[in-house]
Design a protein around this motif. Structure first.
Motif, PDB file in Angstrom:
ATOM      1  N   ALA A  78      14.401  13.024 -49.021  1.00 25.11           N
ATOM      2  CA  ALA A  78      15.838  12.825 -49.217  1.00 25.11           C
ATOM      3  C   ALA A  78      16.645  13.645 -48.222  1.00 25.11           C
ATOM      4  CB  ALA A  78      16.227  13.202 -50.648  1.00 25.11           C
ATOM      5  N   VAL A  79      16.276  14.923 -48.031  1.00 24.11           N
ATOM      6  CA  VAL A  79      17.055  15.739 -47.106  1.00 24.11           C
ATOM      7  C   VAL A  79      16.762  15.379 -45.652  1.00 24.11           C
ATOM      8  CG1 VAL A  79      17.479  17.669 -48.646  1.00 24.11           C
ATOM      9  CG2 VAL A  79      15.401  17.651 -47.297  1.00 24.11           C
ATOM     10  N   VAL A  80      15.549  14.934 -45.346  1.00 23.44           N
ATOM     11  CA  VAL A  80      15.251  14.490 -43.976  1.00 23.44           C
ATOM     12  C   VAL A  80      16.121  13.286 -43.611  1.00 23.44           C
ATOM     13  CG1 VAL A  80      13.509  13.445 -42.476  1.00 23.44           C
ATOM     14  CG2 VAL A  80      12.907  15.414 -43.892  1.00 23.44           C
ATOM     15  N   THR A  81      16.214  12.308 -44.512  1.00 17.34           N
ATOM     16  CA  THR A  81      17.026  11.130 -44.213  1.00 17.34           C
ATOM     17  C   THR A  81      18.508  11.475 -44.206  1.00 17.34           C
ATOM     18  OG1 THR A  81      16.957  10.469 -46.562  1.00 17.34           O
ATOM     19  CG2 THR A  81      15.337   9.466 -45.077  1.00 17.34           C
ATOM     20  N   HIS A  82      18.929  12.401 -45.078  1.00 14.60           N
ATOM     21  CA  HIS A  82      20.334  12.801 -45.060  1.00 14.60           C
ATOM     22  C   HIS A  82      20.673  13.524 -43.766  1.00 14.60           C
ATOM     23  CE1 HIS A  82      23.932  15.061 -46.971  1.00 14.60           C
ATOM     24  NE2 HIS A  82      24.301  13.844 -46.599  1.00 14.60           N
ATOM     25  N   THR A  83      19.788  14.405 -43.316  1.00 13.02           N
ATOM     26  CA  THR A  83      20.004  15.090 -42.040  1.00 13.02           C
ATOM     27  C   THR A  83      20.103  14.086 -40.894  1.00 13.02           C
ATOM     28  OG1 THR A  83      18.907  17.112 -42.766  1.00 13.02           O
ATOM     29  CG2 THR A  83      18.970  16.712 -40.395  1.00 13.02           C
ATOM     30  N   ALA A  84      19.294  13.030 -40.962  1.00  8.36           N
ATOM     31  CA  ALA A  84      19.303  12.021 -39.899  1.00  8.36           C
ATOM     32  C   ALA A  84      20.621  11.273 -39.813  1.00  8.36           C
ATOM     33  CB  ALA A  84      18.157  11.032 -40.107  1.00  8.36           C
TER      34      ALA A  84
END
Length: 289
Positions: A184-190
């Motif tokens: 979730a945080v990887v995709t949000h960071t992206a």
């Protein structure tokens, strides 16, 4: 029952400006000093303590579940040991003192005593009346706390309720999208709107290897490309996640009504801008790198 029609994403925009002011205390030196006086000095332990104290002396499993995007081993390094150092009630009192001091520093006493702050508190508390406890553990825990008498603390309290209400619903949506906490945080960071990988790893306990493994899983699902950017499919998923979160979080803003939401957003944006100008957040907090 009359259905209130709000402009698209009006509730989300209102939440975002309120959440901006709520979040300032996590970066405020006043919070570190108050918790250090109780014997809690590690910044990550401070975070676990102040955000979960409303739920009582909960264990590591409950905190990991409620926070969702933290590595469980990091949580277990600090919870439940923090409650042997300071009781939840003492932590909540220290948090309130820190918030009061930080808001006085960031906004100034005139703003805190203004008619606009009192109005914002009334509107935010009115919106929070329509929040629901079912399936929302962090919101429900904070909803059991008393509303502070001072308008600026009442406003912050209401912003906290609205933030945790939306956050609990957001976790439900993330689980339905089959994104674990790190994914979730990887995709949000992206998207360019989340915290940088450095901040995520440093505060959430994930290693570089954990991060790269999550990136690989997301590539295999077609959500990230070879450069770690969102693919079209990944972008659509993130858009749908936010839309579904809006849907689950619409009740407070429909309850407040379109005019109330617009006014609360206007007031909250002014407070958030003032706090940002005063240096409330680290310069390298948000971004992809």
């Amino acid at each position: 029952m009359t259905t209130v029609t709000l402009a698209p994403r009006a509730g989300r925009r209102c939440h975002n400006v309120l959440n901006s002011l709520h979040t300032t205390h996590y970066f405020a030196p006043e919070l570190g000093r108050e918790l250090a006086a109780l014997g809690i000095t590690d910044p990550r332990a401070v975070n676990f303590a102040v955000r979960s104290a409303a739920a009582g002396a909960v264990g590591a499993g409950a905190v990991t579940a409620m926070f969702y995007n933290y590595r469980h081993t990091l949580v277990a390094d600090h919870v439940p040991a923090i409650w042997e150092t300071a009781a939840p009630g003492a932590v909540l009192a220290a948090r309130a003192r820190a918030v009061d001091a930080a808001l006085r520093r960031l906004l100034g006493p005139e703003t805190l005593a203004s008619a606009e702050m009192a109005e914002a508190a009334r509107l935010a508390l009115r919106a929070a009346e329509a929040c629901s406890r079912g399936g929302r553990p962090l919101y429900a825990a904070h909803a059991d706390l008393p509303v502070p008498a001072e308008p600026h603390l009442a406003y912050w309290h209401a912003a906290t309720l609205l933030r945790e209400h939306r956050g609990d619903g957001h976790i439900t949506v993330l689980m339905a999208a089959e994104l674990d906490g790190l994914e979730a945080v990887v995709t949000h960071t992206a998207t360019g709107r989340g915290m940088t990988p450095k901040w995520v790893r440093g505060t959430r306990g994930w290693s570089r290897e954990d991060w790269e493994a999550a990136v690989l899983r997301l590539r295999e699902r077609g959500l990230l490309d070879a450069d770690g950017e969102l693919t079209e499919r990944g972008g659509l998923l993130r858009t749908q996640i936010e839309a579904d979160t809006d849907r689950l979080d619409r009740a407070p803003y429909e309850h407040l009504g379109a005019a109330g939401v617009a006014r609360l957003t206007e007031l909250g944006a002014g407070f958030a801008r003032a706090a940002l100008t005063a240096g409330a957040f680290p310069a390298d907090l948000v971004g992809k790198r």
